[in-house]
Design a protein around this motif. Structure first.
Motif, short mmCIF file in Angstrom:
data_model
loop_
_atom_site.label_atom_id
_atom_site.label_comp_id
_atom_site.label_asym_id
_atom_site.label_seq_id
_atom_site.Cartn_x
_atom_site.Cartn_y
_atom_site.Cartn_z
N MET A 189 0.74 -1.25 0.00
CA MET A 189 0.02 0.13 -0.10
C MET A 189 0.87 1.29 0.06
SD MET A 189 -3.03 0.75 -0.04
CE MET A 189 -4.07 2.15 -0.22
N LEU A 190 1.96 1.26 0.60
CA LEU A 190 2.82 2.30 0.65
C LEU A 190 3.58 2.69 -0.75
CD1 LEU A 190 4.72 1.97 3.78
CD2 LEU A 190 3.14 3.54 3.70
N LEU A 191 3.79 1.81 -1.39
CA LEU A 191 4.30 1.92 -2.74
C LEU A 191 3.25 2.55 -3.51
CD1 LEU A 191 6.30 -1.51 -3.14
CD2 LEU A 191 7.22 0.78 -2.83
N ILE A 192 2.10 2.02 -3.42
CA ILE A 192 0.80 2.58 -4.46
C ILE A 192 0.66 3.87 -3.93
CG2 ILE A 192 -1.69 2.32 -4.97
CD1 ILE A 192 -1.05 -0.83 -4.55
N SER A 193 0.52 4.28 -2.60
CA SER A 193 0.14 5.55 -2.23
C SER A 193 1.18 6.55 -2.50
CB SER A 193 0.12 5.64 -0.86
OG SER A 193 1.25 5.52 0.05
N SER A 194 2.70 6.00 -2.72
CA SER A 194 3.55 6.97 -3.24
C SER A 194 3.62 7.55 -4.63
CB SER A 194 4.95 6.71 -2.82
OG SER A 194 5.39 5.54 -3.74
N ARG A 195 2.93 6.62 -5.45
CA ARG A 195 2.63 7.19 -6.90
C ARG A 195 1.33 7.36 -7.14
NH1 ARG A 195 5.01 1.23 -8.36
NH2 ARG A 195 7.36 1.52 -7.66
N TRP A 196 0.46 7.50 -6.34
CA TRP A 196 -1.03 7.87 -6.50
C TRP A 196 -1.35 8.96 -5.60
CZ3 TRP A 196 -5.70 5.88 -3.57
CH2 TRP A 196 -6.78 6.15 -4.13
N GLU A 197 -1.91 9.99 -6.17
CA GLU A 197 -2.65 11.19 -5.43
C GLU A 197 -3.79 10.91 -4.93
OE1 GLU A 197 -2.52 14.78 -3.83
OE2 GLU A 197 -0.70 14.05 -5.11
N ILE A 198 -3.87 10.89 -3.67
CA ILE A 198 -5.39 10.79 -2.96
C ILE A 198 -6.11 12.10 -3.25
CG2 ILE A 198 -6.28 10.42 -0.80
CD1 ILE A 198 -3.78 9.14 -0.06
N PRO A 199 -7.17 11.62 -3.54
CA PRO A 199 -8.51 12.84 -3.73
C PRO A 199 -8.59 13.65 -2.58
CG PRO A 199 -9.20 10.74 -4.83
CD PRO A 199 -8.18 10.55 -4.11
N ALA A 200 -8.74 14.88 -2.90
CA ALA A 200 -9.07 15.72 -1.57
C ALA A 200 -10.55 15.19 -0.75
CB ALA A 200 -9.37 17.17 -1.88
N TRP A 201 -11.49 14.62 -1.47
CA TRP A 201 -12.45 14.29 -0.75
C TRP A 201 -12.16 13.10 0.01
CZ3 TRP A 201 -14.13 9.35 -1.85
CH2 TRP A 201 -13.74 8.60 -3.08
N LEU A 202 -11.42 12.15 -0.49
CA LEU A 202 -10.97 10.92 0.33
C LEU A 202 -9.97 11.37 1.56
CD1 LEU A 202 -11.07 7.85 0.68
CD2 LEU A 202 -9.16 7.72 -1.13
N ARG A 203 -9.25 12.40 1.29
CA ARG A 203 -8.34 12.75 2.28
C ARG A 203 -9.06 13.35 3.54
NH1 ARG A 203 -5.02 16.56 0.02
NH2 ARG A 203 -4.67 15.09 -1.49
N ARG A 204 -10.12 14.19 3.08
CA ARG A 204 -10.93 14.57 4.30
C ARG A 204 -11.74 13.52 5.09
NH1 ARG A 204 -12.33 18.33 -0.04
NH2 ARG A 204 -14.29 17.40 -0.39
#
Length: 82
Positions: free
Chosen positions: A1-16
């Protein structure tokens, strides 16, 4: 998951939404024991007092950890005194 999250931008709505997870977990762990801990059909005063103190400390300090610790301390003191 860490490898995917470093390459993938998390949308603002998901971050909130993910920012609210700690609040939801804390609420689900504290609200039911306060409201529904009813031995012999009556609310337990130690939980009600501890919940009120934790709520006040939470609003005052704006920190979940301080609110949790204050509630635990109140319950421990209550059980020592009474």
């Amino acid at each position: 998951m860490l490898l995917i999250s470093s390459r993938w931008e998390i949308p603002a709505w998901l971050r909130r939404g993910l920012a609210m997870v700690p609040v939801g977990v804390f609420s689900s762990m504290t609200i039911p024991p306060i409201l529904f801990h009813a031995p012999k059909g009556a609310w337990s005063p130690e939980y009600v007092v501890a919940g009120a103190v934790a709520l006040a400390v939470g609003f005052w300090k704006k920190q979940i950890v301080w609110a949790l610790l204050s509630g635990v301390v109140i319950v421990a003191l209550w059980r020592q005194v009474f």
